[in-house]
Scaffold this motif. Structure first.
Motif, PDB file in Angstrom:
ATOM      1  N   ASN A  75     106.726   2.098  -3.925  1.00 13.16           N
ATOM      2  CA  ASN A  75     105.564   2.269  -4.800  1.00 13.16           C
ATOM      3  C   ASN A  75     104.544   3.143  -4.036  1.00 13.16           C
ATOM      4  N   LYS A  76     104.295   4.300  -4.594  1.00 17.59           N
ATOM      5  CA  LYS A  76     103.395   5.254  -3.937  1.00 17.59           C
ATOM      6  C   LYS A  76     101.950   4.783  -3.962  1.00 17.59           C
ATOM      7  N   TYR A  77     101.546   4.090  -4.981  1.00 17.38           N
ATOM      8  CA  TYR A  77     100.145   3.661  -5.067  1.00 17.38           C
ATOM      9  C   TYR A  77      99.834   2.595  -4.021  1.00 17.38           C
ATOM     10  N   LEU A  78     100.762   1.673  -3.867  1.00  6.95           N
ATOM     11  CA  LEU A  78     100.555   0.648  -2.846  1.00  6.95           C
ATOM     12  C   LEU A  78     100.625   1.263  -1.426  1.00  6.95           C
ATOM     13  N   GLN A  79     101.541   2.219  -1.265  1.00  8.15           N
ATOM     14  CA  GLN A  79     101.664   2.875   0.030  1.00  8.15           C
ATOM     15  C   GLN A  79     100.379   3.638   0.382  1.00  8.15           C
ATOM     16  N   LEU A  80      99.746   4.268  -0.656  1.00  3.97           N
ATOM     17  CA  LEU A  80      98.478   4.973  -0.453  1.00  3.97           C
ATOM     18  C   LEU A  80      97.385   4.008  -0.014  1.00  3.97           C
ATOM     19  N   LYS A  81      97.335   2.889  -0.631  1.00  8.95           N
ATOM     20  CA  LYS A  81      96.318   1.900  -0.261  1.00  8.95           C
ATOM     21  C   LYS A  81      96.552   1.372   1.141  1.00  8.95           C
ATOM     22  N   TRP A  82      97.808   1.132   1.452  1.00  8.10           N
ATOM     23  CA  TRP A  82      98.093   0.619   2.796  1.00  8.10           C
ATOM     24  C   TRP A  82      97.785   1.688   3.886  1.00  8.10           C
ATOM     25  N   LYS A  86      95.568   4.141   3.716  1.00  6.11           N
ATOM     26  CA  LYS A  86      94.105   4.279   3.841  1.00  6.11           C
ATOM     27  C   LYS A  86      93.534   3.152   4.682  1.00  6.11           C
ATOM     28  N   ALA A 140     100.201  13.891  -6.822  1.00  7.99           N
ATOM     29  CA  ALA A 140     100.378  12.488  -6.455  1.00  7.99           C
ATOM     30  C   ALA A 140     100.494  12.387  -4.927  1.00  7.99           C
ATOM     31  N   TYR A 141     100.255  11.226  -4.390  1.00  7.39           N
ATOM     32  CA  TYR A 141     100.305  10.976  -2.958  1.00  7.39           C
ATOM     33  C   TYR A 141     101.736  11.069  -2.500  1.00  7.39           C
ATOM     34  N   GLN A 142     101.925  11.794  -1.430  1.00  4.97           N
ATOM     35  CA  GLN A 142     103.277  11.956  -0.886  1.00  4.97           C
ATOM     36  C   GLN A 142     103.325  11.240   0.446  1.00  4.97           C
TER      37      GLN A 142
END
Length: 207
Positions: free
Chosen positions: A13-20, A22, A4-6
């Motif tokens: 929220n890791k998924y939203l943080q990953l999108k932001w 990127k 998972a994204y660290q």
């Protein structure tokens, strides 16, 4: 879980943080690609008047035009000369003359006249030496020598002739050439004359 994204910072929220993250990364790459350098490393601007020297080209063109015009005029003159006989006669009837020829002739005539005058003076001049007087003096001297001689003058010649014949009889191979004989004769005459002159002076002193 480890795949998972660290995120760097804690987030809800890791998924939203990953999108932001990127989206921020893509925007950062765009800014880097669109960034302008602070130091200008591009090639300097080129100026046409530095590479293409119009003034020099114009001077060269003028020089070539002058040369072409002169060649054309010369060709026209040559063709005119070849078509016609020309306006100048190339025959030279001038006779070579010397600037001082007359002066040299006068000098030569003067020298010849002087030489002829000298020759006339030499041929017409009377001799300074009196040969006849010399001959008379010699005859007088011979007379004095004959007077003061102890023996007759002809006796010396006869004695020398006898001596010569006796020498030939003693030694037949002994031969005196005419030149040697003449030398011996002249030497004996000189000795005799010197002896006679000595006795003559002695007799004068005694008187």
């Amino acid at each position: 879980m480890h795949r998972a994204y660290q995120p760097i910072l804690p987030c809800g929220n890791k998924y939203l943080q990953l999108k932001w993250d990127k989206a921020k990364y893509e925007e950062h790459k765009k800014r880097i690609q669109a960034a302008k350098p602070l130091v200008d490393t591009s090639a300097p601007a080129t100026y046409g008047h530095l590479h293409l020297k119009l003034g020099k080209l114009k001077l060269e063109e003028d020089r070539l035009s002058v040369i072409e015009r002169d060649n054309r005029l010369l060709l026209e003159k040559m063709s005119c000369i070849m078509r016609t006989k020309g306006q100048i006669d190339n025959k030279n009837d001038y006779k070579a003359k010397s600037l001082n020829g007359e002066k040299r002739k006068q000098e030569l005539r003067r020298v010849n006249q002087e030489n002829r005058a000298i020759l006339d003076r030499i041929t017409k001049s009377q001799p300074q030496y009196q040969v006849q007087r010399w001959h008379e003096d010699w005859q007088r001297a011979e007379k004095y020598m004959a007077n003061v001689a102890r023996y007759p003058r002809g006796r010396c010649k006869s004695q020398s002739r006898k001596h010569h014949t006796s020498a030939l009889s003693i030694c037949p191979h002994a031969y005196i050439t005419p030149s040697e004989g003449a030398k011996l004769w002249s030497l004996s005459i000189r000795m005799l004359s010197l002896k006679s002159f000595y006795f003559y002076n002695q007799s004068l002193h005694e008187q």
